[in-house]
Design an enzyme around this catalytic site. Structure first.
Site, PDB file in Angstrom:
ATOM      1  N   LYS A 179      18.263 -18.281 -10.730  1.00  0.00           N
ATOM      2  CA  LYS A 179      18.573 -16.874 -10.820  1.00  0.00           C
ATOM      3  C   LYS A 179      19.665 -16.448 -11.551  1.00  0.00           C
ATOM      4  CE  LYS A 179      15.509 -15.656  -9.735  1.00  0.00           C
ATOM      5  NZ  LYS A 179      14.370 -16.218  -9.114  1.00  0.00           N
ATOM      6  N   ARG A 220       4.348   0.609  -6.650  1.00  0.00           N
ATOM      7  CA  ARG A 220       4.127  -0.289  -5.706  1.00  0.00           C
ATOM      8  C   ARG A 220       2.949  -1.392  -5.837  1.00  0.00           C
ATOM      9  NH1 ARG A 220       6.496   1.608  -0.862  1.00  0.00           N
ATOM     10  NH2 ARG A 220       4.966   0.724   0.437  1.00  0.00           N
ATOM     11  N   CYS A 271       0.970  -1.250   0.099  1.00  0.00           N
ATOM     12  CA  CYS A 271       0.042  -0.058   0.050  1.00  0.00           C
ATOM     13  C   CYS A 271       0.885   1.373   0.152  1.00  0.00           C
ATOM     14  CB  CYS A 271      -0.872   0.066   1.299  1.00  0.00           C
ATOM     15  SG  CYS A 271      -1.642  -1.342   1.646  1.00  0.00           S
ATOM     16  N   HIS A 280      27.018 -39.692 -10.794  1.00  0.00           N
ATOM     17  CA  HIS A 280      26.195 -40.320 -11.865  1.00  0.00           C
ATOM     18  C   HIS A 280      26.327 -39.574 -13.170  1.00  0.00           C
ATOM     19  CE1 HIS A 280      25.183 -43.248  -8.826  1.00  0.00           C
ATOM     20  NE2 HIS A 280      24.752 -42.250  -8.127  1.00  0.00           N
ATOM     21  N   ASN A 294      -0.715   1.397   6.358  1.00  0.00           N
ATOM     22  CA  ASN A 294      -0.003   0.095   5.773  1.00  0.00           C
ATOM     23  C   ASN A 294       0.273  -1.006   6.525  1.00  0.00           C
ATOM     24  OD1 ASN A 294      -0.053   1.696   3.320  1.00  0.00           O
ATOM     25  ND2 ASN A 294       1.908   2.013   3.168  1.00  0.00           N
ATOM     26  N   GLY A 295       0.510  -2.190   6.131  1.00  0.00           N
ATOM     27  CA  GLY A 295       1.093  -3.101   7.197  1.00  0.00           C
ATOM     28  C   GLY A 295      -0.358  -3.998   7.524  1.00  0.00           C
ATOM     29  N   GLU A 305      16.895 -23.080  -7.241  1.00  0.00           N
ATOM     30  CA  GLU A 305      16.575 -21.431  -7.207  1.00  0.00           C
ATOM     31  C   GLU A 305      17.747 -20.729  -7.506  1.00  0.00           C
ATOM     32  OE1 GLU A 305      13.991 -20.143  -8.053  1.00  0.00           O
ATOM     33  OE2 GLU A 305      14.182 -17.891  -7.319  1.00  0.00           O
ATOM     34  N   LYS A 339       7.174 -11.139 -17.055  1.00  0.00           N
ATOM     35  CA  LYS A 339       7.095 -11.325 -15.660  1.00  0.00           C
ATOM     36  C   LYS A 339       5.905 -12.349 -15.560  1.00  0.00           C
ATOM     37  CE  LYS A 339       7.366 -10.733 -11.409  1.00  0.00           C
ATOM     38  NZ  LYS A 339       8.450 -11.246 -10.605  1.00  0.00           N
ATOM     39  N   TRP A 381      -3.240  -2.454  -1.383  1.00  0.00           N
ATOM     40  CA  TRP A 381      -3.167  -3.846  -1.953  1.00  0.00           C
ATOM     41  C   TRP A 381      -3.579  -4.603  -1.077  1.00  0.00           C
ATOM     42  CZ3 TRP A 381      -0.238  -5.654  -6.109  1.00  0.00           C
ATOM     43  CH2 TRP A 381       0.197  -7.089  -6.138  1.00  0.00           C
ATOM     44  N   GLU A 385      19.224 -16.841 -15.431  1.00  0.00           N
ATOM     45  CA  GLU A 385      18.148 -16.173 -16.195  1.00  0.00           C
ATOM     46  C   GLU A 385      18.566 -14.628 -16.125  1.00  0.00           C
ATOM     47  OE1 GLU A 385      14.111 -15.619 -14.447  1.00  0.00           O
ATOM     48  OE2 GLU A 385      14.768 -15.887 -12.277  1.00  0.00           O
TER      49      GLU A 385
HETATM   50  C1  F6R Z   1      11.956 -16.733 -12.100  1.00  0.00           C
HETATM   51  C2  F6R Z   1      10.619 -16.460 -12.331  1.00  0.00           C
HETATM   52  C3  F6R Z   1       9.792 -17.468 -13.077  1.00  0.00           C
HETATM   53  C4  F6R Z   1       8.241 -17.660 -12.532  1.00  0.00           C
HETATM   54  C5  F6R Z   1       7.361 -18.442 -13.127  1.00  0.00           C
HETATM   55  C6  F6R Z   1       6.072 -18.631 -12.612  1.00  0.00           C
HETATM   56  O1  F6R Z   1      12.662 -15.768 -11.426  1.00  0.00           O
HETATM   57  O2  F6R Z   1      10.374 -15.597 -12.023  1.00  0.00           O
HETATM   58  O3  F6R Z   1      10.364 -18.698 -13.429  1.00  0.00           O
HETATM   59  O4  F6R Z   1       8.457 -18.121 -11.145  1.00  0.00           O
HETATM   60  O5  F6R Z   1       7.405 -17.956 -14.530  1.00  0.00           O
HETATM   61  O6  F6R Z   1       5.485 -17.601 -12.501  1.00  0.00           O
HETATM   62  P1  F6R Z   1       4.256 -17.319 -11.502  1.00  0.00           P
HETATM   63  O7  F6R Z   1       4.799 -17.774  -9.882  1.00  0.00           O
HETATM   64  O8  F6R Z   1       3.766 -15.996 -11.725  1.00  0.00           O
HETATM   65  O9  F6R Z   1       3.210 -18.449 -11.902  1.00  0.00           O
END
Ligand code: F6R
Length: 624
Positions: free
Chosen positions: A501, A27, A2, A520, A115-116, A497, A619, A89, A504
């Site tokens: 990171k 935000r 928020c 293996h 907020n919060g 993960e 995204k 939000w 990508e």
């Molecule tokens: C990596 C990343 C993607 C998402 C994937 C799923 O940093 O952001 O691998 O995790 O596209 O996205 P959501 O969580 O929105 O289903």
């Protein structure tokens, strides 16, 4: 997350406040509102959706039938010179006009924006209702207006101070009173609150961009402080009412830096928002040490007791959060868990039973494969739960029930704070199922909950403490052509993960393997030039991990280990060791991922790459 903007001064402030909200749009929000005080009367306009809806609603109130006229008064030179505005939000309560802020007390004399999260909202709601207060929204925020009303005896600052003493949680709020047209009073517990000091005017906001075009002189409000603001400036006290001196600072940021809260990128800002994302996600769901409160989630306890299998479906980073959850939930509940990548699950004709709980994890709530997997499971009779960060997203409409993460909008394409919030949500589900099924002794539940509650501050501490070391390793390794990540048990999803990171955002090939699988095949990749990142935090498999580290070093590879503070055996075994604070081993992923996010970040930045918008990635992946 928020946004708050308040104004008090000599200028008509309606448009200033809405312009301030526009600066906080980045935000993320789903509704907005504004309250203006003029002629001893407060009027409010709220709207669901974006700020153009709020502008339209304000114009309609002004041209149509203004309630008692204050919005009309607020226009032009005769307009209100004090007001509050907010972008919401949604966390507590649906996305509706009634739930949008500002909220008022019973007499509509006191208005607040918050907020919060107020963690003890249920008990305060019950107390205030018994005292005769009536509520008009489903929010925890409205409690604060009524609490101030409870304590008000002619002094708004004093009433806010006393109300602050009744509240638990993490929040920042700002209040105004119809009888005090020249003062705003705010309070801060963790969530940010900043005063902007202008000439014969002041702002009180959740972030500097809200007023940066009007003034660059700021006064930081720290946690556990109450601030009273008028056109002449601001005064700060602690919760006992003792005054605190604070210097005004000058902000040198340009608007772009301000939007990123002074960080060079959204990704770095979001890495630093992880303490708040986790705090908001666990807050009121862990009201005491005795158990988890998931009453907002629509799963009855009989079903929870009868679940014979959990299936977790997700993509990318969300899949890795699910994997962490799998280890924790299986350990605590003894329920068998299957993991599946959503795009595999949906096309493999899965066997589904009515005793299955299928959990779809998707921060956006719009990922096509995850939605399709959830729909398929539902059609075949499973109970489907969504874990998502976005209220009103498709996943929330398709699932039988929803558990929200509360990480706030994530702008960087690489998921960071939504990952840690998802992991925290998985722990909540695991603890809740263990509690309902009686599979975990109460002393262990209490210990884990106490550790989870410490997590936001441990995350903050870890991000600070590992930074220099990670940066130095990134400097030394940024030119490498391949990175291998190795981990076991709960360390494996952290490696998966961390490797994703780096891959990508730096475009450097990486692989992540269960350490026991190394011999293996992947061991063939290793030579003197290969950096191997290894999660070697304390756990029942640490010895096994260390024997894998020894195998790797025997091939000359350069081992970077993530270790638990005080675990000297790792330092002896690895080339570079990054320590994270000690916590329950099952919760370590929330800390172990932080140096790996930073490593990926610094390597990509060193190579001059745009970490917020890596090539070829979006995204939200809404196409199949
Ligand atoms: C990596 C990343 C993607 C998402 C994937 C799923 O940093 O952001 O691998 O995790 O596209 O996205 P959501 O969580 O929105 O289903």
């Amino acid at each position: 997350m928020c946004g708050i903007v308040g104004y008090v001064g000599r200028r008509p402030c309606r448009d200033l406040l809405i312009a301030g909200l526009e600066k906080l749009e980045y935000r993320g929000y789903d509704s907005a509102g504004i309250s203006l005080l003029a002629d001893g009367h407060i009027d409010t306009v709220r709207a669901v959706g974006n700020l153009s809806n709020l502008r339209t609603a304000v114009a309609a109130a002004q041209n149509g039938q203004p309630r008692e006229g204050a919005v009309a008064v607020a226009t032009g030179d005769g307009g209100a010179r004090i007001g509050l505005a907010h972008t919401r939000w949604a966390t507590h309560g649906r996305v509706t006009e009634e739930n949008a802020h500002p909220h008022g007390d019973c007499g509509d004399q006191i208005h607040i924006v918050l907020n919060g999260i107020v963690e003890n909202h249920s008990e305060l709601h019950a107390e205030l209702t018994a005292e005769g207060h009536g509520f008009t929204s489903e929010t925890d925020a409205e409690i604060v207006a009524h609490l101030i009303e409870r304590h008000y005896d002619g002094d708004l600052t004093e009433a806010v101070r006393l109300a602050f003493g009744d509240l638990r949680g993490h929040y920042a709020f700002v209040a105004m009173h119809a009888d005090h047209p020249d003062v705003l009073v705010g309070a801060r517990k963790e969530c940010p609150l900043i005063v902007g000091i202008g000439t014969e005017e002041a702002f009180l906001a959740s972030a500097i961009p809200a007023f940066l075009s009007e003034t660059r002189s700021v006064l930081q409000v720290e946690t556990d402080e109450i601030v009273t603001v008028d056109a002449e400036g601001a005064s700060i006290t602690d919760p006992s009412g003792t005054g605190i001196a604070r210097e005004v600072e000058e902000v040198t940021w340009d608007e772009d830096a301000a939007e990123k809260a002074g960080y060079p990128t959204f990704m770095m800002k979001e890495i630093h928002e992880q303490p708040e994302a986790v705090a908001e996600t666990i807050a009121d769901r862990l009201p005491t040490l005795d158990g988890v409160d998931l009453s907002e989630v629509d799963i009855d306890e009989d079903f929870a007791r009868s679940v014979s299998r959990i299936v977790i479906v997700a993509c990318g980073t969300s899949y890795h959060a699910g994997l962490v959850g799998r280890y924790a939930i299986e350990l605590w509940t003894r329920i068998p868990i299957e993991m599946d990548i959503a795009s595999e699950y949906r096309y493999r004709d899965p066997v589904v039973s009515e005793k299955d709980l299928v959990i779809g994890i998707t921060q956006s709530g719009e990922t096509a494969d995850t939605l399709a997997a959830m729909r398929l499971a539902k059609e075949r009779g499973a109970k489907v739960m969504a874990i998502t960060n976005v209220m009103g997203s498709q996943a929330t409409r398709d699932a039988d029930t929803v558990l929200y993460t509360r990480a706030g909008l994530e702008i960087g394409v690489a998921a960071t704070k939504t990952f840690t919030a998802q992991v925290a949500a998985m722990y909540l589900i695991g603890l809740w199922l263990a509690q309902v099924r009686g599979t975990f002794p109460i002393e262990d539940v209490r210990r884990i909950i106490a550790e989870l509650k410490r997590m936001p501050s441990m995350i903050e501490q870890t991000i600070e403490s590992v930074d220099d070391r990670v940066r130095a390793i990134a400097r030394a390794q940024a030119d490498q052509r391949f990175f291998l990540y190795l981990g076991r048990n709960i360390g494996l999803p952290v490696c998966l993960e961390g490797a994703l990171k780096l891959r990508e955002i730096s475009y450097i090939p990486t692989d992540a393997y269960a350490a026991g699988e190394m011999k293996h095949g992947p061991i063939a990749l290793l030579d003197e030039s290969t950096p191997v990142v290894c999660v070697a935090t304390e756990s029942p498999v640490l010895e096994k991990v260390l024997s894998n580290v020894a195998e790797v070093r025997a091939r000359g590879a350069d081992v970077v280990a993530i270790a638990t503070e005080g675990s000297t055996v790792v330092e002896d075994a690895a080339d570079h060791t990054i320590y994270i604070p000690r916590t329950d081993w099952v919760l370590q992923p929330l800390l172990a991922i932080l140096p790996l996010q930073l490593l990926a970040y610094y390597i990509a930045r060193r190579n001059g790459l745009n970490v917020d918008q890596p090539r070829n990635l979006a995204k939200t992946v809404t196409v199949e």
